[in-house]
Scaffold this active site. Sequence first.
Site, PDB file in Angstrom:
ATOM      1  N   LYS A 185       0.733  -1.225   0.030  1.00 23.98           N
ATOM      2  CA  LYS A 185       0.162   0.048   0.018  1.00 23.98           C
ATOM      3  C   LYS A 185       0.978   1.076  -0.073  1.00 23.98           C
ATOM      4  O   LYS A 185       1.169   1.426   0.945  1.00 23.98           O
ATOM      5  CB  LYS A 185      -0.862   0.236   1.398  1.00 23.98           C
ATOM      6  N   GLU A 259       9.678   0.496  10.927  1.00 22.36           N
ATOM      7  CA  GLU A 259      10.688   1.474  10.854  1.00 22.36           C
ATOM      8  C   GLU A 259      10.178   2.787  10.790  1.00 22.36           C
ATOM      9  O   GLU A 259       9.497   3.310  10.048  1.00 22.36           O
ATOM     10  CB  GLU A 259      11.454   1.034   9.309  1.00 22.36           C
ATOM     11  N   CYS A 295      14.651   9.296   7.431  1.00 25.61           N
ATOM     12  CA  CYS A 295      14.466   8.967   8.725  1.00 25.61           C
ATOM     13  C   CYS A 295      15.723   9.217   9.420  1.00 25.61           C
ATOM     14  O   CYS A 295      15.745   9.195  10.764  1.00 25.61           O
ATOM     15  CB  CYS A 295      13.696   7.769   8.791  1.00 25.61           C
ATOM     16  N   GLU A 393      11.330  15.158  15.444  1.00 27.21           N
ATOM     17  CA  GLU A 393      11.755  14.750  13.975  1.00 27.21           C
ATOM     18  C   GLU A 393      10.985  15.781  13.102  1.00 27.21           C
ATOM     19  O   GLU A 393       9.722  15.858  12.940  1.00 27.21           O
ATOM     20  CB  GLU A 393      11.225  13.406  13.581  1.00 27.21           C
TER      21      GLU A 393
END
Length: 486
Positions: A185, A259, A295, A393
């Site tokens: 997806k 992750e 990331c 982040e």
Amino acid sequence: MSASTIDTTTYDRLYIGGDWVAPAGRGSITPINASTEEPLPAVPEGVEADVDAAVGAARRAFDAPSGWRTWEPARRAEVLERFAAELEARADRMIGLVSAQNGMPVSVAAQLEGSYPATLLRYYAGLLRAPSAPDLRDGLFGGVVEVRREPIGIVAAIVPWNFPQTLAMFKIAPALAAGCSIVVKPSPETVLDAFLLAEAADAAGLPAGLLNVVPAGREVGAYLVAHPGVDKVAFTGSTEAGRAIGETCGRLLRPVTLELGGKSAAIVLDDADLDLGAIGEGLFVATLLNNGQTCFLGTRVLAPRSRYQEVVDAFTAFAGSLTVGDAADPATQVGPLATARQRERVEGFIAQGRADGGRITVGGGRPDRDRGWFVQPTVFADVDNEAAISRAEIFGPVLSVIGYDDVDDAVAIANASDYGLGGTVWTSDPDRGAAVARRVRTGTIGVNRYIPDPVAPFGGVKASGLGRELGPEGLAAYTELQTIYR
Ligand code: NAD
């Protein structure tokens, strides 16, 4: 490559069960060019019934008596290599599509989205070709104990928009190598490349049902994660979504790999060579790659107080030297952010950093362009590790330079984070760098360079995730162990 080479192929069917089938719903997803804000070709939006069809096709492929999972590994390897070749034949189209949708500069996309996925397929094909002997152990209570690995089954892969092809292939390549079938997806922001991926798989002769693609948003994603026909979930994306997916998988006792986000440290040791001519490229990949939307980036730059101003000056010069522009221009190093929402979020953090007393030494605003969701590469000095911009982040081209007293202090600051995914140590003594790297609580870290290498596990600790992708460990994650006492 110029903007005019963006592939304009349109798709009105979904790739399910080895066929291009009519979508069950009537909705569509229109990705937007991040550099020009112009719409790109629309694709059908998958709905729950498409997920049912995709999981069903994956299950039939997996259960077929002489299906993929029963093939000799070398025969599976051959197909994976053909898949790699078909992707390589479409690399230019792929680079253009990814770059248009998420703003990744084509220079970056060429190295990552255009070639890394094929490298991954070839790597896992190589593992399949490596000779392996049955694992037979002398039992402590007599007899022989055989330990085997079976493919885990039907995999649901949920992928984000920042490296849509590479992160999808982190899952597809080992899952297929292990003998599994997979339903992918993609994120609504990056859907066109997923159709091209399906085209490549089809051209390679991947057996029907092994790879199915259902582009959709988070609700349909959640439906796929909880689907009774799914045996394992592999997710890359935000920590928030990862927690939701992890909760579902916990309740269902369903294996899951997560992750998630990061806020890694780039530790500059007191002996580091700050000559940008020598380290600029490595520094770019480790701190600002893909417009800061990666990331593993070391967006907390830790500088020894004895050289604090020098480090701030070096990073200011480095960030200021980067060419910001249309992602389709080969000279561009920093393109736009992927979405308007993403820019709003990043600008919110920049405002917060200012309000908290951070000093912007370069950037801080938008470049002089009338289209595209651009933010200038930005460096904050005079911030500490407690500041909001040092904790969150940001997912944009924003670095904080934080001072430290000695190496113990640097390690303590690096570890004082909710996250633990990447990081780097910069030094003229690589052994000293490796010794410091070992003290950082993180899943991966580099010394004077950073790039996730397919041969070794990649993933994070703490809020950065669960489990690992890549390497033989990443293949094992798509298998279930079976012990036979003989
Ligand atoms: P997201 O995590 O919400 O979305 C990533 C993918 O997960 C998409 O395909 C989305 O449709 C799907 N998804 C979201 N919630 C889901 C759920 N509950 N069940 C199943 N699927 C679900 O990320 P986003 O909204 O696109 O971006 C928000 C923030 O996430 C970014 O600003 C960034 O900080 C972070 N992010 C991190 C990464 C990474 O690689 N670590 C990647 C993308 C975004």
